[in-house]
Design a protein around this motif. Structure first.
Motif, PDB file in Angstrom:
ATOM      1  N   TYR B  84       0.795  -1.236   0.000  1.00  0.00           N
ATOM      2  CA  TYR B  84       0.000   0.000   0.000  1.00  0.00           C
ATOM      3  C   TYR B  84       0.824   1.280   0.000  1.00  0.00           C
ATOM      4  CZ  TYR B  84      -3.285  -3.502   1.647  1.00  0.00           C
ATOM      5  OH  TYR B  84      -3.998  -4.636   1.819  1.00  0.00           O
ATOM      6  N   PRO B 131      -3.653   7.101   8.156  1.00  0.00           N
ATOM      7  CA  PRO B 131      -3.590   5.701   7.725  1.00  0.00           C
ATOM      8  C   PRO B 131      -3.587   4.711   8.888  1.00  0.00           C
ATOM      9  CG  PRO B 131      -2.081   7.001   6.425  1.00  0.00           C
ATOM     10  CD  PRO B 131      -2.655   7.937   7.456  1.00  0.00           C
ATOM     11  N   GLY B 136      -7.178  -2.878   7.332  1.00  0.00           N
ATOM     12  CA  GLY B 136      -6.444  -3.303   6.138  1.00  0.00           C
ATOM     13  C   GLY B 136      -7.206  -3.030   4.854  1.00  0.00           C
ATOM     14  N   ARG B 139      -7.299   0.683   4.090  1.00  0.00           N
ATOM     15  CA  ARG B 139      -6.011   1.157   3.574  1.00  0.00           C
ATOM     16  C   ARG B 139      -5.871   0.812   2.105  1.00  0.00           C
ATOM     17  NH1 ARG B 139      -2.264  -0.903   8.508  1.00  0.00           N
ATOM     18  NH2 ARG B 139      -3.448   0.291  10.031  1.00  0.00           N
TER      19      ARG B 139
END
Ligand SMILES: Nc1ncnc2c1ncn2[C@@H]1O[C@H](COP(=O)(O)OP(=O)(O)OP(=O)(O)O)[C@@H](O)[C@H]1O
Ligand SMILES: [Mg+2]
Lengths: 276, 365
Positions: B84, B131, B136, B139
């Motif tokens: 990411y 963030p 998960g 993100r």
């Protein structure tokens, strides 16, 4: 539940005793600084002595160059810290991110300079500064100080950069920055804790330095506070009251810098950037 | 919206050859999925295309323009990283507008695009979070959002769903398919996951050891794998491979080894005559083994013993042994087979794959 409380108590006990050990000498100095002139060397233990007075402070400010010394110290220290941190932050970036010839040996060399006792460096520093015609100047002091903290700062920062995932810069570059932009917009902001530690280290070591200053500076007006205060140790009598007053005053800038930078010291800033 | 061309791309790290002359042409608005085992150079392909890695030799072109020496910033490519790589010191909104700010877009345009992408990805409520305050899946959506606000020429995805749990992965897969319809742009997508490859891809590119093994539609690589590697890599459970010879008996051809003898009707292997007496590898998917008594080719049925049964819910894996030959079949759940019992089956001749034993290349059309 009980274990938690016990743990808390232990932690607090440890912290409180550490705090006492730190604060006690300071409190003694404070006491000495406000004692009336005739009784500075007394065995009285009261924090605020009888007949407390700020006379020593007055005398220090009026009769010596103390403010000038403080100003000299501030100029030298702040400039040194800024130069030191900027040089270290960029050098450390190169060490952390790029591969180049001699990288490993350069890192080790930097570390090994830290193992040479400061006293041994005095003579070469003196010679260099003299040859550069920088004796008795701010610039001479600033150069001497910035380079001496550099190795440590570079190591600290390199270690910190190494923990920042490389994909963050790559993302920035794909998003439209170059190397410099990625460093400036992503790496530096994320490194605030390490940068402030490097800054504090530079600041305190330059602020408290005595030996190099002793060698480079020779006119009273150019003195840093360390030299100035020791000048108060006269040949025959030492002005302990003024000495203590000066000692109290010089802690103020350091205190302010610490308080200010503590907000940057929060760690865990990289949390949540990558993976889950 | 752009075409991408890899021309004889070679990539070496020091002396390690990672990509060995890769040629690949990606058309405008194509969804290409690159699959392959770990370490075969998938990420390297993306990084070369993004400009994060230098090409050892060969050319990469975007829209006919050679980009070998263009820095990443100039390539108009957006990449969703495997991890990411969200900027931890910026809010979701700042993460998404970063690239646009760098390009000096006017404020209201930035605002508009962020809003638009946020609503596509259902991120509106998260715009002011950091963030580290996201799950998960969130993100991952931000990472995609950061890419789509830019409206780039090409999207690169590097295993974007690999860190998500199965359910979320499914949701995001559908999400990405929908995005693709909406965005109308070229996508290069790397994954390990067969289902992702089969469902998302317009074209699947199967890689191994720095070479492209096959590139074609999902159906193509599944139905007509060009070599043993592709045949074994695509499809789950893995295809059965049987080594043996082609034999001719009274005008009929058979595949045989010391344990099994399999009838090969001409339509399954029109070129069989040419290979008579030669060593071949026969591939058959577990799904193409017929166990149902009503559908079995009784004239040429094979019998073996059931070794192990794995129940998978609605289906079960049946491990069969015929002599020394092990064969995996997939059957309806609760088919009443039990370990040790006798089982009769035949092959679905339409879907037999024959490969040359030495070159491992497909020889039946
Ligand atoms: N910076 C590097 N230096 C040296 N070798 C590297 C470097 N990056 C990748 N490699 C090697 O290149 C090969 C291909 O790596 P790559 O990351 O492209 O694989 P991948 O197909 O993406 O694998 P995965 O599915 O595990 O992500 C690997 O063998 C890896 O070890
Ligand atoms: Mg990879």
């Amino acid at each position: 539940m009980k274990r938690e409380t016990a743990k808390q108590i232990l932690i607090h006990l440890a912290l409180i005793s550490a705090a006492i050990i730190c604060v006690y000498p300071l409190s003694r100095i404070f006491t000495v600084s406000i004692r009336p002139g005739d009784r500075v060397i007394s065995t009285d233990l009261a924090l605020i002595p009888d007949g407390a007075t700020f006379l020593s402070y007055m005398k220090l400010l009026k009769e010596t160059y103390f403010l000038r010394w403080l100003f000299n110290s501030l100029v030298i220290t702040v400039t040194t810290s800024m130069i030191g941190v900027s040089l270290a932050s960029t050098a450390a970036y190169a060490f952390s991110r790029f591969n180049f010839f001699g990288k490993k040996s350069a890192m080790i060399m930097l570390l090994s300079t830290q193992m040479i006792p400061a006293g041994m460096l005095i003579l070469p520093l003196f010679l260099m500064i003299m040859k550069m015609n920088l004796m008795n100047t701010y610039l001479g002091m600033i150069i001497a100080y910035s380079v001496s903290s550099l190795p440590f700062s570079i190591w600290i920062l390199k270690g910190y950069y190494d923990t920042i995932p490389k994909s963050l810069e790559e993302a920035a570059m794909v998003d439209g920055t170059g190397y410099v932009g990625a460093f400036w917009r992503v790496i530096l902001p994320l490194s605030a804790p390490a940068l402030s530690i490097a800054f504090l280290f530079n600041f305190t070591s330059a602020w408290n330095e005595y030996l190099v200053a002793r060698v480079v500076l020779f006119s009273s007006k150019q003195y840093t506070w360390t030299l100035g205060l020791f000048e108060l140790q006269g040949q025959f009598i030492t002005q302990w009251g003024m000495f203590a007053a000066g000692s109290m005053l010089v802690t103020i800038p350091v205190l302010l810098v610490f308080l200010y930078s503590s907000k940057w010291l929060v760690s865990g800033l990289t949390l949540g950037s990558v993976k889950g | 919206m752009a075409s991408v061309t890899f021309k004889k791309i070679v990539k070496k790290y020091n002396d390690n050859l990672i990509l060995d002359g890769v040629d690949l042409e990606i058309r405008d608005h194509e969804f290409v999925v690159i699959v392959g085992p770990s370490g075969c150079g998938k990420t390297t392909m993306l990084r070369l295309l993004a400009g994060l890695e230098e090409i050892t030799s060969g050319d990469i072109e975007i829209d006919g323009l050679k980009v070998n020496d263009l820095p990443p910033a100039k390539r108009e490519i957006a990449m969703v990283f495997q991890d990411y790589a969200l900027y931890p010191h910026m809010t979701v909104k700042e993460n998404m507008s970063f690239a646009l700010k760098l390009r000096h877009f006017p404020k209201d345009e930035i605002e508009k695009r962020v809003k638009e992408s946020a609503s596509i990805l259902q991120l509106e409520k998260l715009l002011n979070r950091m963030p580290k305050q996201l799950s998960g899946g969130q993100r991952q959506r931000v990472a995609i959002g950061r890419a789509i606000v830019r409206k780039p020429k090409v999207f690169l995805f590097d295993e974007p769903l690999s860190n998500l749990d199965a359910k979320l992965r499914e949701e995001m897969r559908v999400e990405i398919a929908r995005l693709y319809q909406k965005l109308n742009s070229t996508i290069v997508y790397v994954t390990h996951d067969q289902v992702e490859a089969m469902t998302l891809a317009g074209r699947v590119v199967v890689m191994n050891k720095g070479h492209i093994q096959q590139s074609g539609t999902p159906l193509d690589v599944y139905r007509k794998p060009q070599n043993v590697f592709v045949a074994g890599f695509i499809g789950s459970p893995t295809m059965n491979f049987l080594r043996g010879k082609i034999e001719k008996q009274e005008d009929f051809f058979y595949f045989s080894n010391q344990s099994v003898k399999i009838f090969l009707p001409l339509f399954s292997f029109p070129e069989v005559e040419k290979y008579s007496g030669k060593d071949v590898i026969l591939g058959i998917r577990p799904d193409d083994i017929i166990l149902d008594d009503k559908k079995i080719d009784h004239a040429h049925k094979i019998s073996g013993n059931v070794e192990v049964i794995e129940l998978l819910g609605h289906r079960e894996n049946i491990y069969i042994k015929v002599g020394d030959q092990k064969i995996l079949a997939v059957g309806e759940a609760f088919s009443n087979f039990s370990p040790g019992s006798l089982v009769e089956f035949s092959f679905n001749y339409k879907n037999i794959h024959i490969f040359d034993a030495t070159t491992e290349k497909r020889i039946n059309s």
